[in-house]
Design a protein around this motif. Sequence first.
Motif, PDB file in Angstrom:
ATOM      1  N   ALA A  59       0.825  -1.206   0.000  1.00 35.15           N
ATOM      2  CA  ALA A  59       0.000   0.000   0.000  1.00 35.15           C
ATOM      3  C   ALA A  59       0.857   1.253   0.000  1.00 35.15           C
ATOM      4  N   GLU A  60       2.012   1.179   0.646  1.00 36.33           N
ATOM      5  CA  GLU A  60       2.875   2.350   0.734  1.00 36.33           C
ATOM      6  C   GLU A  60       3.467   2.745  -0.611  1.00 36.33           C
ATOM      7  N   SER A  61       3.392   1.860  -1.599  1.00 36.04           N
ATOM      8  CA  SER A  61       3.955   2.179  -2.910  1.00 36.04           C
ATOM      9  C   SER A  61       3.108   3.183  -3.677  1.00 36.04           C
ATOM     10  N   PHE A  62       1.842   3.359  -3.292  1.00 32.80           N
ATOM     11  CA  PHE A  62       0.971   4.250  -4.056  1.00 32.80           C
ATOM     12  C   PHE A  62       1.392   5.708  -3.939  1.00 32.80           C
ATOM     13  N   GLY A  63       2.075   6.070  -2.855  1.00 33.13           N
ATOM     14  CA  GLY A  63       2.468   7.453  -2.661  1.00 33.13           C
ATOM     15  C   GLY A  63       3.677   7.880  -3.449  1.00 33.13           C
ATOM     16  N   THR A  64       4.302   6.956  -4.161  1.00 30.82           N
ATOM     17  CA  THR A  64       5.490   7.321  -4.923  1.00 30.82           C
ATOM     18  C   THR A  64       5.177   8.337  -6.019  1.00 30.82           C
ATOM     19  N   ASP A  65       3.955   8.354  -6.506  1.00 29.13           N
ATOM     20  CA  ASP A  65       3.523   9.359  -7.481  1.00 29.13           C
ATOM     21  C   ASP A  65       2.084   9.739  -7.138  1.00 29.13           C
ATOM     22  N   ALA A  66       1.930  10.459  -6.028  1.00 27.29           N
ATOM     23  CA  ALA A  66       0.602  10.778  -5.518  1.00 27.29           C
ATOM     24  C   ALA A  66      -0.189  11.646  -6.493  1.00 27.29           C
ATOM     25  N   GLN A  67       0.492  12.549  -7.198  1.00 28.38           N
ATOM     26  CA  GLN A  67      -0.210  13.408  -8.152  1.00 28.38           C
ATOM     27  C   GLN A  67      -0.830  12.577  -9.272  1.00 28.38           C
ATOM     28  N   ARG A  68      -0.084  11.620  -9.785  1.00 25.63           N
ATOM     29  CA  ARG A  68      -0.628  10.754 -10.843  1.00 25.63           C
ATOM     30  C   ARG A  68      -1.793   9.936 -10.306  1.00 25.63           C
ATOM     31  N   TYR A  69      -1.649   9.416  -9.089  1.00 25.82           N
ATOM     32  CA  TYR A  69      -2.712   8.619  -8.483  1.00 25.82           C
ATOM     33  C   TYR A  69      -4.011   9.414  -8.460  1.00 25.82           C
ATOM     34  N   ASP A  70      -3.941  10.666  -7.999  1.00 27.83           N
ATOM     35  CA  ASP A  70      -5.153  11.472  -7.904  1.00 27.83           C
ATOM     36  C   ASP A  70      -5.710  11.798  -9.287  1.00 27.83           C
ATOM     37  N   ARG A  71      -4.830  12.073 -10.223  1.00 30.79           N
ATOM     38  CA  ARG A  71      -5.265  12.461 -11.568  1.00 30.79           C
ATOM     39  C   ARG A  71      -5.907  11.308 -12.326  1.00 30.79           C
ATOM     40  N   ALA A  72      -5.356  10.091 -12.162  1.00 32.91           N
ATOM     41  CA  ALA A  72      -5.726   8.992 -13.043  1.00 32.91           C
ATOM     42  C   ALA A  72      -6.768   8.049 -12.470  1.00 32.91           C
ATOM     43  N   ARG A  73      -6.851   7.945 -11.153  1.00 28.72           N
ATOM     44  CA  ARG A  73      -7.773   6.972 -10.570  1.00 28.72           C
ATOM     45  C   ARG A  73      -9.227   7.401 -10.760  1.00 28.72           C
ATOM     46  N   PRO A  74     -10.129   6.441 -11.009  1.00 26.67           N
ATOM     47  CA  PRO A  74     -11.539   6.799 -11.195  1.00 26.67           C
ATOM     48  C   PRO A  74     -12.171   7.269  -9.898  1.00 26.67           C
ATOM     49  N   ARG A  75     -13.212   8.081 -10.042  1.00 30.17           N
ATOM     50  CA  ARG A  75     -14.001   8.522  -8.903  1.00 30.17           C
ATOM     51  C   ARG A  75     -15.050   7.456  -8.591  1.00 30.17           C
ATOM     52  N   TYR A  76     -15.923   7.755  -7.650  1.00 33.89           N
ATOM     53  CA  TYR A  76     -16.954   6.800  -7.235  1.00 33.89           C
ATOM     54  C   TYR A  76     -18.328   7.280  -7.706  1.00 33.89           C
ATOM     55  N   PRO A  77     -19.254   6.365  -7.928  1.00 32.67           N
ATOM     56  CA  PRO A  77     -20.574   6.766  -8.431  1.00 32.67           C
ATOM     57  C   PRO A  77     -21.275   7.745  -7.496  1.00 32.67           C
ATOM     58  N   ASP A  78     -21.887   8.760  -8.090  1.00 36.13           N
ATOM     59  CA  ASP A  78     -22.654   9.722  -7.288  1.00 36.13           C
ATOM     60  C   ASP A  78     -23.739   9.021  -6.477  1.00 36.13           C
ATOM     61  N   ALA A  79     -24.340   7.980  -7.068  1.00 35.42           N
ATOM     62  CA  ALA A  79     -25.426   7.279  -6.375  1.00 35.42           C
ATOM     63  C   ALA A  79     -24.937   6.640  -5.079  1.00 35.42           C
ATOM     64  N   LEU A  80     -23.705   6.150  -5.053  1.00 29.90           N
ATOM     65  CA  LEU A  80     -23.136   5.576  -3.834  1.00 29.90           C
ATOM     66  C   LEU A  80     -22.963   6.657  -2.771  1.00 29.90           C
ATOM     67  N   VAL A  81     -22.346   7.759  -3.155  1.00 31.76           N
ATOM     68  CA  VAL A  81     -22.126   8.864  -2.211  1.00 31.76           C
ATOM     69  C   VAL A  81     -23.453   9.348  -1.647  1.00 31.76           C
ATOM     70  N   GLU A  82     -24.425   9.559  -2.523  1.00 30.00           N
ATOM     71  CA  GLU A  82     -25.727  10.072  -2.088  1.00 30.00           C
ATOM     72  C   GLU A  82     -26.419   9.103  -1.132  1.00 30.00           C
ATOM     73  N   ARG A  83     -26.296   7.814  -1.387  1.00 31.50           N
ATOM     74  CA  ARG A  83     -26.968   6.835  -0.533  1.00 31.50           C
ATOM     75  C   ARG A  83     -26.350   6.795   0.857  1.00 31.50           C
ATOM     76  N   ILE A  84     -25.027   6.888   0.927  1.00 33.17           N
ATOM     77  CA  ILE A  84     -24.362   6.899   2.229  1.00 33.17           C
ATOM     78  C   ILE A  84     -24.740   8.153   3.007  1.00 33.17           C
ATOM     79  N   VAL A  85     -24.716   9.304   2.336  1.00 32.67           N
ATOM     80  CA  VAL A  85     -25.033  10.566   3.005  1.00 32.67           C
ATOM     81  C   VAL A  85     -26.483  10.578   3.478  1.00 32.67           C
ATOM     82  N   ALA A  86     -27.395  10.135   2.632  1.00 36.53           N
ATOM     83  CA  ALA A  86     -28.814  10.178   2.970  1.00 36.53           C
ATOM     84  C   ALA A  86     -29.163   9.252   4.124  1.00 36.53           C
ATOM     85  N   GLY A  87     -28.402   8.171   4.287  1.00 34.71           N
ATOM     86  CA  GLY A  87     -28.733   7.196   5.313  1.00 34.71           C
ATOM     87  C   GLY A  87     -28.104   7.439   6.662  1.00 34.71           C
ATOM     88  N   GLY A  88     -27.299   8.506   6.795  1.00 37.88           N
ATOM     89  CA  GLY A  88     -26.615   8.750   8.057  1.00 37.88           C
ATOM     90  C   GLY A  88     -27.364   9.707   8.948  1.00 37.88           C
TER      91      GLY A  88
END
Length: 298
Positions: free
Chosen positions: A23-52
């Motif tokens: 897991a510690e290897s992911f920080g070797t290029d943190a900028q690329r990680y943030d730029r390239a990794r996919p985001r999460y579905p809005d429906a997932l975020v909304e469901r978690i927020v609405a249920g709390g």
Amino acid sequence: MPTTPPVRPGDPAYEPHRFRQAAESFGTDAQRYDRARPRYPDALVERIVAGGPGPDLLDVGCGTGIASRQFQAAGCRVLGVEPDERMAEVARRLGGTEVDTATFEAWDPAGRKFDAVVAGQAWHWLDPVAGAAKAARILRPGGRLAAFWNVFQLPREVAEAFAAACRQAAPDVPFLAQAVAEPALDGYQPLFVKAIDGMRAADAFGEPERWRFDWDWTYTRDAWLDQMPTQGAFTRLPPEKLAQVLEGVGTAIDGLGGSFTMRYTTVAVTATRTGGTRPGNTRPGITHTDNTHPSSTA
């Protein structure tokens, strides 16, 4: 492909939290990680927020703050916990997220309580029993623990082309081609089961559920080659070997017309904090909820 160590599902050693150096290897290029990794579905975020019960959310293993920013946009007050200072610095700078640099196991909540504890692409790096027990201690009654993963599945012709490129460029690293070619969800199933078992063992949650969101994303050649070095199977390859793999995969994408459409499945394993011990079940099961999410939010 799973961002986990090259240990096969079913092997007794299939416990990613014991391989935290990966897991510690992911920080070797943190900028690329943030730029390239996919985001999460809005429906997932909304469901978690609405249920709390409220807006206070803890993002465990927040990395560069990809999920944190999505929950902030949905109205949450987010605190991140991240052991890699390189990743944490990016989260603070890009999203203004408050981040404590620590492992979740060693992190001191200092009496703070939360309405949700989430972990995107990170829960498998924790001991699932200890992690769920700690989440239970800091969640308010009715609060939700949600661990979720983006799992991609290459179309067959794309997977075959990529596997061939990996075999040619790195014949001495056979698991690369195998990881590309195998159905990705199969590799993640042990992670889901361990997360579910950990929540049950905490004896402080209702019966765990499993939510599923399916969506597609089209990658250009450059966009996919930008993401590949952030995946666990490739982060620790020697630079010259990684360059050979990327060249071979790039040639394969050119042969496919310069782009391809990826099928993603986002799976969340989640449970709600009860006021005491969890309700008894004579035949405990897992609730599967399938949702269609036609596009990423990246």
